[in-house]
Design a protein around this motif. Structure first.
Motif, PDB file in Angstrom:
ATOM      1  N   LEU A   1       0.780  -1.124   0.178  1.00 21.65           N
ATOM      2  CA  LEU A   1       0.046  -0.051  -0.027  1.00 21.65           C
ATOM      3  C   LEU A   1       1.003   1.123  -0.042  1.00 21.65           C
ATOM      4  O   LEU A   1       1.828   1.088   0.781  1.00 21.65           O
ATOM      5  CB  LEU A   1      -0.726  -0.008   1.131  1.00 21.65           C
TER       6      LEU A   1
ATOM      7  N   TYR B   1       0.216   5.610   0.212  1.00 21.75           N
ATOM      8  CA  TYR B   1      -0.727   6.324   0.634  1.00 21.75           C
ATOM      9  C   TYR B   1       0.173   7.478   1.293  1.00 21.75           C
ATOM     10  O   TYR B   1       1.281   7.580   1.689  1.00 21.75           O
ATOM     11  CB  TYR B   1      -1.748   5.604   1.562  1.00 21.75           C
TER      12      TYR B   1
ATOM     13  N   PRO C   1      -5.509   4.426  -1.164  1.00 21.58           N
ATOM     14  CA  PRO C   1      -6.541   3.176  -1.658  1.00 21.58           C
ATOM     15  C   PRO C   1      -7.810   3.541  -0.974  1.00 21.58           C
ATOM     16  O   PRO C   1      -8.786   2.951  -1.492  1.00 21.58           O
ATOM     17  CB  PRO C   1      -5.779   2.008  -1.531  1.00 21.58           C
TER      18      PRO C   1
END
Length: 104
Positions: free
Chosen positions: A57, A59, A80
């Motif tokens: 991930l 971010y 996300p």
């Protein structure tokens, strides 16, 4: 979830609130990079790369609240899915780090 650490709360808070330390103490965090000039403060943006449930991930968190030695709140500015992470530190015997992760 709460962690009881045998250290002074101000020392624990200073270490945990420093974004450079996140990959050292948080197993899922691979890297953190400040988008804004240091030191981290309200309005600072940080790019995180993490691994969660077998996925990578990426971010961006924005610091929305920072009370040194007491509380740090970050929310996704980009990523996300929406996230909010709150860290609070308070005395409990010797020292306590309380980390709560909750969707925003």
């Amino acid at each position: 979830m709460a962690y009881v650490l045998h250290a002074a709360p101000d020392r624990v808070a200073a270490y945990a609130a420093d974004p450079d330390n996140a990959p050292r103490w948080y197993a899922n965090i691979e890297s953190v990079r400040l988008q804004t000039p240091p030191p981290a403060s309200v309005g600072s943006r940080l790019d995180f790369v993490a691994h969660f449930m077998g996925r990578r991930l990426a971010y961006t968190y924005e610091i929305v609240e920072l009370l040194p030695g007491q509380r740090l709140v970050m929310r996704t500015a980009q990523g996300p899915f929406p996230m909010e992470t709150t860290y609070t530190w308070r005395p409990h015997d010797i020292g306590t780090l309380i980390a709560r992760h909750a969707p925003s």
